[in-house]
Write an enzyme that holds these catalytic residues in place. Structure first.
Site, PDB file in Angstrom:
ATOM      1  N   ASP A 145      -1.342  -0.675  -6.319  1.00  0.00           N
ATOM      2  CA  ASP A 145      -1.320  -2.230  -6.607  1.00  0.00           C
ATOM      3  C   ASP A 145      -2.735  -2.736  -6.737  1.00  0.00           C
ATOM      4  O   ASP A 145      -2.819  -3.892  -7.398  1.00  0.00           O
ATOM      5  CB  ASP A 145      -0.842  -2.803  -5.601  1.00  0.00           C
ATOM      6  CG  ASP A 145       0.722  -2.743  -5.099  1.00  0.00           C
ATOM      7  OD1 ASP A 145       1.462  -2.570  -6.136  1.00  0.00           O
ATOM      8  OD2 ASP A 145       1.297  -2.880  -4.273  1.00  0.00           O
ATOM      9  N   GLY A 190       4.413  -4.500  -8.377  1.00  0.00           N
ATOM     10  CA  GLY A 190       3.314  -5.266  -8.294  1.00  0.00           C
ATOM     11  C   GLY A 190       3.897  -6.862  -7.769  1.00  0.00           C
ATOM     12  O   GLY A 190       3.902  -7.584  -8.706  1.00  0.00           O
TER      13      GLY A 190
END
Lengths: 412, 412
Positions: A145, A190
């Site tokens: 991420d 994400g």
């Protein structure tokens, strides 16, 4: 500073990446060669392995198999998603950790993970200091991420970004092969930060990628989305769209969870992910062939497409953690300081205080997102491109990956 | 046999593959070097490009860009799904094809595709013979589905199989990383033949793959499926399952289309593919975390993971088609005759009559499917493993694929 002699523990936590084992290998190999560290223990499933006293003696592993960890995706020691309690409220876990640390004379604790893991490190360090048990605690960053605070980027991101960009290029070629109209939506991981979705734009910069990219840093509007698609649609009859799984409306509701017209009209939630949902919306709106593609787990474990830069930096982060701890540091996370100038990229490690890092989320800066909120700027490309560079050695057997085979013998 | 002088057309049809352009390159390069062939024309979107007189002059392309076609997935010339009429019923298309052939003095027609494309070739050949227009028509096989009759295997299958096996290995590592239970379902292409789903078992043979594999050659039963999963579940709490998109119940209904308990109770079809549906069924049954993953387009355009064997054979098939046509053959498809003995694999081309090949589907033999109908036998592994071997050259720019850039100048 006196040399602190004792065993070390390496644990892995959170979602896996393509290179998390390269960091673990960096820790293990450096620790095995360190005079200060008497035994290298791998915790099974992160902190849970400490609590359960399930610790593998990594010194018993074949060195060549340890080296193969670099090319083995996902967490070789096993991972967990265990949120440790606040010691002020409940110190049960900490007492148990201390007990296990004492049993094995553990004086070094390395934890390889994301935000939550850094919080765990920070709390363990605070507790050990409060009870006067000498122990050095270091965080080794890991997250596709890319949302850890204070570091240029996080190990794991570059490889996931490369997988995403390459896959978007390939899908772009495939999705435009007929002369008939088609809209394709690719869903990328994400939840809160758009680094990975932004990486889809690397494909576009390379000549074959999405026309539109949506990040969770901005509010999503279905009407504006339709307008964006309509603009592309009017000039060519094939549209490729990349969306972060975390896109949300202005009220904070995730698009993936919101009731859309694709619900059945009785309020029942529909199966299928965001890509399929959006594709269905577009099908209704544009009356055309659509396809929704979710990159799913593939994007975080696609080690065959790892970035050599990412792989080397992941290992470096592990090694730096051990070196700093042996030199006397504690309560820190290894971070990266990078330079990008004149097409040259360099990366060095630095140390950040864990309390600085833990529980913050670093998002894509708003000025790296285009004014229309449907793409990223050249600054984003310049930032991300160096991180995906280089093809690592591929270790294969019969042309399929040859992963590390660890014996995982429990330390007594 | 007199030398037949004239132009050739190469067209691509049907779903793309990672190596279909290697076949086209094989045709184009061999044709450009042939004394008999006066001009090499690439049809835009297959037979549609012939009907529309949209033919690219491939001789004007940069030779290095042509060579890069080998590493460029999907159909570089554009593809179509156009089913040509029966000439006895409607010869409009054929008259137009003849007109365009005459305009460019086309004497060679190479068509790169699957079952339907071989049927198209066959019909065009028959028509040209019936009107006395001298023209040689050759089929160049292509299909990830591997279902063409009379050939050991089809170009495109090996690379897709390698992508599937590698991805299954990576997902297997990812899906077993926590100590918490999880069932993961991977959906693989192949509506009628289970070659691609069977390739998932290559991952298992390599040590990290699905526990259960379901092919469309056998009837699917949800009850037996639950029993199969329960058996694995009782010995370990993580189950990985690969299913062909084409699995169906005994009455022929596709599982992906059937009304299951996951429908909303009002008969509305649900969004989402088969993997998500089955995962939902398993969630209800086993009350556990599930994940459905669809390999989608990725599996057929994942050129970065192409098999060098497949790539070389795809090019070989294209070259063999031109050589045979120039030597006087027509109405044939290039096929493969292979030997696998003592761990050695060899592959040679042969020619099959198009009428033999067209519109048949080759399925996985029943004795290559295990008695429980939830996996494949060693015979399948021994068959498929040689086809995925070898890592092709990877042409990258900034560590992303560098695809062929064709000028596509129309022939006048």
């Amino acid at each position: 500073m006196n040399e602190l002699k004792g065993a070390c523990i390496i644990g892995q936590s959170g979602g896996p990446t393509s290179v998390i084992n390269a960091s673990a290998y960096g820790v293990i190999d450096t620790a095995l060669k360190s005079g200060a560290i008497t035994q290298v223990l791998g915790a099974e499933h992160g902190i849970k392995g400490v609590l359960n006293d399930r610790l593998f003696d990594m010194g018993l592993e074949d060195p060549e198999e340890l080296r193969l960890m670099k090319y083995t995706p996902s967490s070789a020691l096993g991972s967990c998603r265990y949120k440790i309690a606040d010691p002020a409220k409940d110190d049960t876990d900490y007492k148990r950790i201390l007990e296990v640390f004492k049993k094995h004379n553990v004086r070094y604790f390395f934890y390889n993970g994301g935000n939550d893991s850094m919080d765990t490190c920070n709390k363990i360090n605070t507790y050990m200091q409060s009870v006067g048990y000498e122990c050095r605690v270091m965080g080794v960053p890991k997250t596709i991420d890319n949302d850890l605070f204070g570091t240029d980027h996080c190990p794991g991101f570059g490889s996931a970004a490369k997988y995403i960009a390459t896959s978007c290029m390939e899908v772009s070629k495939d999705a435009t092969v007929y002369d008939t109209p088609q809209i394709t939506v690719i869903e990328i991981m994400g939840r809160h930060a758009g680094w990975l979705a932004g990486a889809a734009a690397l494909a576009t910069a390379a000549g074959a990628g999405p026309d539109l990219v949506y990040l969770p840093e901005t509010d999503f509007s279905m009407d504006r989305f339709f307008d964006d698609v309509a603009k592309i649609w009017s000039s060519k009859n094939k549209v490729l769209i990349a969306v972060s799984e975390g896109i949300h409306y202005a009220d904070g509701t995730f698009v993936s969870e919101a009731k859309t017209s694709a619900t059945d009209g009785f309020g029942h939630a529909q199966l299928g992910g965001l890509a399929v949902r959006l594709a269905e919306e577009l099908k209704n709106r544009f009356n055309t062939k659509v396809r929704g593609i979710e990159l799913s787990l593939l994007q975080r474990c696609g080690a065959h497409l790892a970035s050599a830069t990412d792989l080397a930096e992941a290992e470096l982060a592990g090694r730096a953690a051990v070196e700093a701890a042996v030199a006397g540091k504690t309560d820190c996370m290894v971070a990266f300081r990078c330079e990008r100038s004149g097409g040259r990229y360099s990366c060095q490690t630095k140390l950040l205080s864990l309390s600085e890092v833990a529980n913050y989320e670093k998002k894509v800066p708003m000025d790296w997102i285009n004014p229309a909120h449907n793409g990223v700027t050249q600054d984003f490309i310049d930032y991300a491109l160096p991180l995906i560079q280089g093809e690592p050695e591929r270790i294969v057997e019969n042309s399929l990956p040859r992963y590390a085979k660890l014996k995982k013998e429990l330390a007594k």
